[in-house]
Design a protein around this motif. Structure first.
Motif, short mmCIF file in Angstrom:
data_model
loop_
_atom_site.label_atom_id
_atom_site.label_comp_id
_atom_site.label_asym_id
_atom_site.label_seq_id
_atom_site.Cartn_x
_atom_site.Cartn_y
_atom_site.Cartn_z
N THR A 12 70.08 -5.92 7.14
CA THR A 12 70.41 -7.04 6.26
C THR A 12 71.32 -8.04 6.95
O THR A 12 71.15 -9.25 6.81
CB THR A 12 71.06 -6.51 4.97
N ASP B 237 64.08 -9.11 2.43
CA ASP B 237 65.05 -8.01 2.52
C ASP B 237 64.65 -6.88 1.58
O ASP B 237 64.93 -6.92 0.39
CB ASP B 237 66.46 -8.51 2.18
N GLU B 238 63.98 -5.88 2.14
CA GLU B 238 63.49 -4.73 1.36
C GLU B 238 62.91 -5.16 0.03
O GLU B 238 63.33 -4.68 -1.03
CB GLU B 238 64.63 -3.73 1.14
MG LIG Z 1 70.13 -3.81 3.51
#
Ligand SMILES: [Mg+2]
Ligand SMILES: Nc1ncnc2c1ncn2[C@@H]1O[C@H](COP(=O)(O)OP(=O)(O)O)[C@@H](O)[C@H]1O
Lengths: 374, 262, 279
Positions: A51, A166-167
């Protein structure tokens, strides 16, 4: 890859980028290059810094060292709203007080684009993610999957130079995840955007990516294509991530293709970095590393026809969907346990204590130097 | 049997408490229809005379006008201060946040006479004593904690990832604040503002230090009319205020459940 | 996100500056005025307060009236909060509305209402005369009783809300568990619910005391000449007599008393908390 109009030009590069939080080096001099239209995955366990890297690309975090270069231009200090990026967040991050349409419009209005163009683009991207019929709804009236598609449309609508994820799928259930994966891949094929995709799920990375960067504690362990990573994980950390979940210790490498433990020779498909004959090390094996030769009762299991066959005792067995998973205790002087998966349902389920013979499959076995515990 | 006794006891004490809370309000509504003696119970006459006279009484009307004006302006100032304080405390990088929170809620703790004397002391040298300006500034401080508390609670619930989404997609910080944060704080800001406005309308203690003949605010006027030159018209005024406050609070509680923030 | 944070920090500073200028500065000015008489630093004003019998009486009266009102409010407030918290969820809204409405209802108007209720021709005295005959004397207005009634009415909603909020936070399963283990509802209340609701009681007590001790309007409207409290004294000194220094000192003593009581209450709460932890 994507369209033919995409020439092989560098889109974004990270040059020795570093982030330190309270004395902890969270990102440690990372270099990365991404071509226009490429889909890159940042893969790593939680806390490995994925991240943080993504946020440095977006400009939400300022690197302590190094540069972010976009199309040859140093943007390390360009504010995030001037970078022309799009981002899809794990928690969707939709604006709850706005309709779906207003959410997708948001970036375009912030850019003060002409009205006609805004309308046209919003229609286009709402249609692409198949949400046109819900344009007037509010985010909370939508399911998780639908919300994530809105989030995707909002990011696509600004036609970003790089699309960041992000995921995005980790809050969705398995079935939706599959569906969204297909949709993202389809959109990438169709639109040819450049993407950086953060995930801790190797299957997502393998399915979507042109390139995968495997991260461990703020450093890149391996950066290559999915095929290359699967075939030849250069470190035990990467191998572990890609399904090499079994481990056989105390092995000596004989030559490039063989390792030895006691009297037993085990064929080796890949070697980790810096592995040379006579090195002491360990093996990592995928679940398909054992080819079962026969399943017999102890009494009749006597003669040894095949020189390379290895004997083992079943310690546990169970069905996984239409596959069978066996835990084997390897005999013949190895005396270690591995877990293997057979692609069929064995009926009846082999009982505990049953003796079997199997052969190692070289392509599912990697040798690494040392004990892998640094 | 025992449960029944318990229930009866509960019923009795709750009724008494409720009566205690509502008695003075009902009493005002009741006597407002009696134009002769407002302290007479039960009332001996019935008419709407108080209400008709209410709208002809110059003094009352000008007090209402002044108080509404002071209330509106001071609420607007307090809203800005409250908004700035809440975002600064919750999301800014300010030193000693606990201390600062006490600073912002301080006007609730420091006795109103202390603040009142303080305002008098600073406004006299400026030649502002007795002016609406002085009362407005003083009110803005005294009422701001009501807004600040609600906004802090609301801001704590706000997910900052929305701001990031706005900024990544091209919004400047100011634009993101105006389009994403502010609209979502608005309900809380409005309810805090309405409560503050009510507090300003009723502010007596600080105001009494700053008031002069030409700045008689509503509560000071009411006090005059109930204690000094007694006039039953005040009962109509009080009744209107009772009903107005009930309506406003009902709306706020139904819409926003403001009890959670008080 | 740094830029957003910088933006918020800047706004925060504006608010801080405003409060420093418009709140801290006036209060400081009060402190200075109280010790700075005719260009000289002196504690004379404070000496006057503590050495003059009338001032001491007002001080004592303020304390006992505040303490009595605080206790009465806590008892009534707890009973009401507990009742509301036990109502079905839908009915709680109605009760809360009444509580909040009376909280933001003009205090001037409410006290005016009490003037009528407690007055010479009000319902209570009329009823009393009806029961005990015309000759019986009873006065309620312009007395300490009236002041205490007014203060309780003023402070009650704050206390109810504080206690209600903590009661709502207590897991209902706790009292269910206690009752299932065989404890009587009475025992459950005193051993489980009440200790857990103490934070609300302390918060309510703090608020009740500080509001009661500093009230100006209640004695002004409901009290007689003997019922002046500290706030009234401060007002008279500054406005009626025109002695700013003395008025400032009185109001500052009041502030100190309130802060001291608040700190005492919070120390008491912490001690109680530790005691129950180590048990
Ligand atoms: Mg993360
Ligand atoms: N704002 C921050 N302050 C301090 N530490 C942080 C901050 N953001 C991330 N970290 C730390 O940096 C490391 C990497 O975090 P992150 O990039 O979120 O990892 P990932 O996304 O791979 O889970 C973690 O150890 C995390 O605790």
């Amino acid at each position: 890859m994507a369209g033919s109009d995409i020439s092989l030009k560098t889109s974004i590069s990270l040059d020795s980028i570093t982030k330190i939080y309270k004395g902890n080096t969270v990102i440690d001099h990372i270099d990365l290059d991404l071509q226009e239209g490429e889909f890159l995955s940042l893969l790593g366990p939680s806390g490995s810094g994925k991240t943080t890297i993504l946020r440095m690309v977006a400009g939400l975090v300022t690197p302590d060292e190094g540069k972010v270069i976009l199309r040859g231009e140093d943007i390390s200090f360009t504010p995030p709203n001037k970078r022309n990026m799009g981002m899809v967040f794990q928690q969707y991050a939709l604006f709850p007080h706005m309709t779906i349409q207003e959410n997708v419009t948001y970036g375009l209005k912030a850019r003060k684009l002409p009205k006609a163009e805004i309308t046209e683009r919003v229609q286009k991207y709402l249609e692409l993610v198949d949400l046109k019929h819900l344009a007037g709804r509010r985010p909370r009236e939508l399911s998780g999957g639908q919300q994530q598609r809105v989030s995707l449309a909002r990011a696509l609508a600004v036609e970003p130079v790089v699309l960041l994820f992000d995921e995005p799928l980790s809050n969705l259930d398995v079935r939706l995840k599959e569906q969204m994966l297909k949709e993202i891949r389809h959109l990438h094929r169709k639109l040819g955007f450049t993407a950086i995709y953060v995930t801790h799920d190797q299957n997502e990375a393998l399915y979507l990516s042109d390139k995968i960067a495997v991260l461990n504690k703020g450093k890149i362990e391996q950066f290559s294509s999915p095929e290359e990573i699967l075939k030849n994980p250069t470190s035990a950390f990467v191998a572990d991530f890609f399904g090499y979940t079994n481990r056989i210790e105390n092995v000596v490498l004989m030559d490039e293709q063989t390792a030895q433990i006691g009297d037993v020779k085990i064929p080796v498909g890949h070697l980790g970095i810096d592995a040379h004959p006579n090195d002491q090390g360990f093996l990592l094996l995928r679940l398909n590393a054992a080819q079962i030769l026969d399943l017999q009762n102890q009494q009749t299991f006597m003669d040894e026809k095949e020189a390379t066959a290895i004997r083992a005792e079943i310690r546990d067995s169970r069905y996984l969907g239409d596959e069978t998973e066996l835990r084997l205790h390897i005999r013949d002087g190895i005396e270690q346990e591995i877990t293997v998966k057979l692609p069929q349902m064995l009926t009846p389920l082999p009982p505990e204590g049953m003796q079997i013979r199997f052969r190692f499959q070289a392509e599912a076995i990697c040798f690494y130097k040392g004990d892998g515990r640094t | 049997m025992l449960a029944k006794v318990g229930k009866t006891v509960t019923f009795i004490y709750v009724t008494i408490i409720l009566l205690f809370i509502l008695a003075p309000l009902f009493m005002i509504l009741l006597v407002s229809f009696n134009p002769t003696n407002m302290f007479q119970f039960p009332p001996d006459t019935f008419s709407f005379q108080n209400y008709t006279q209410l709208f002809q009484d110059e003094r009352i009307l000008s007090s209402i006008g002044l108080s509404v004006f002071i209330g509106l302006v001071s609420t607007i100032i307090a809203s800005f201060i409250g908004l700035f304080a809440a975002v600064g405390l919750v999301r800014g990088k300010l030193p000693g946040k606990n201390l600062l929170e006490s600073l912002f809620l301080g006007p609730l703790i420091v006795p109103l006479v202390t603040t009142g004397i303080g305002f008098l002391l600073i406004f006299v040298p400026l030649g502002l004593a007795g002016s609406p300006t002085a009362i407005i500034l003083a009110h803005s401080v005294v009422i701001s904690p009501y807004i600040i508390r609600i906004l802090i609670a609301s801001m704590r619930q706000f997910d900052p990832v929305q701001e990031e989404a706005a900024i990544v997609h091209g919004a400047s910080p100011l634009y993101a604040f105006a389009t994403i944060v502010f609209p979502q704080l608005l309900p809380a800001l409005l309810s805090g503002a309405i409560l503050s406005f009510l507090v300003s309308l009723d502010e007596y203690t600080v105001t009494v230090f700053l008031t002069q003949a030409e700045t008689v605010t509503l509560p000071i006027q009411i006090y005059q009319l109930v204690s000094v030159d007694i006039n039953p018209v005040v009962t109509a005024l009080a009744s209107v205020m009772v009903i107005l406050a009930f309506v406003l609070i009902t709306i706020l509680e139904k819409r926003l459940q403001i009890h959670k923030y008080l | 996100m740094n830029r957003m944070q910088r933006f918020y920090t800047m706004l925060g500073w504006i608010a801080v500056l405003y409060m420093l200028l418009m709140f801290i500065y006036p209060v400081l000015k009060v402190v200075i005025t109280s010790v700075w008489v005719n260009g000289q630093f002196t504690f004379d004003n404070y000496k006057t307060i503590f050495s003059t019998a009338i001032y001491r009486q007002v001080l004592v009266k303020t304390l006992w009236i505040s303490i009595v009102s605080t206790f009465i409010t806590l008892i009534i407030g707890y009973a009401l909060a507990n009742f509301i918290a036990k109502r079905p969820a839908k009915k709680q809204g109605f009760w809360l509305m009444i509580v909040i409405a009376s909280m933001f209802m003009s205090l001037t108007v409410r006290l005016f209402g009490w003037m009528i209720v407690l007055g010479e021709k009000g319902p209570i005295i009329q009823l009393f005369r009806l029961l005990f005959g015309e000759k019986q004397e009873l006065t309620l207005m312009f007395s300490s009783v009236a002041v205490i009634i007014g203060i309780v009415h003023f402070v009650l909603p704050f206390v109810v809300l504080n206690i209600y909020t903590t009661l709502k936070k207590i897991e209902p399963s706790l009292s269910e568990a206690s009752i299932m283990l065989g404890a009587s509802p009475m025992r459950t209340f005193w051993k489980v619910i009440f200790p857990l609701s103490l934070p609300g009681v302390y918060a309510g007590a703090s608020l009740a005391f500080s509001l009661a001790a500093s009230t100006f309007l209640v004695p002004t409207i409901l009290g007689g000449p003997k019922d002046s409290l500290m706030s009234n004294l401060a007002y008279n000194s500054t406005i009626t007599v025109g002695n700013m220094g003395l008025g400032s000192a009185i109001s500052f003593v009041l502030l100190i008393i309130i802060v001291a009581v608040l700190m005492g209450l919070s120390a008491l709460e912490r001690r109680g908390h530790h005691a129950s932890e180590s048990r």
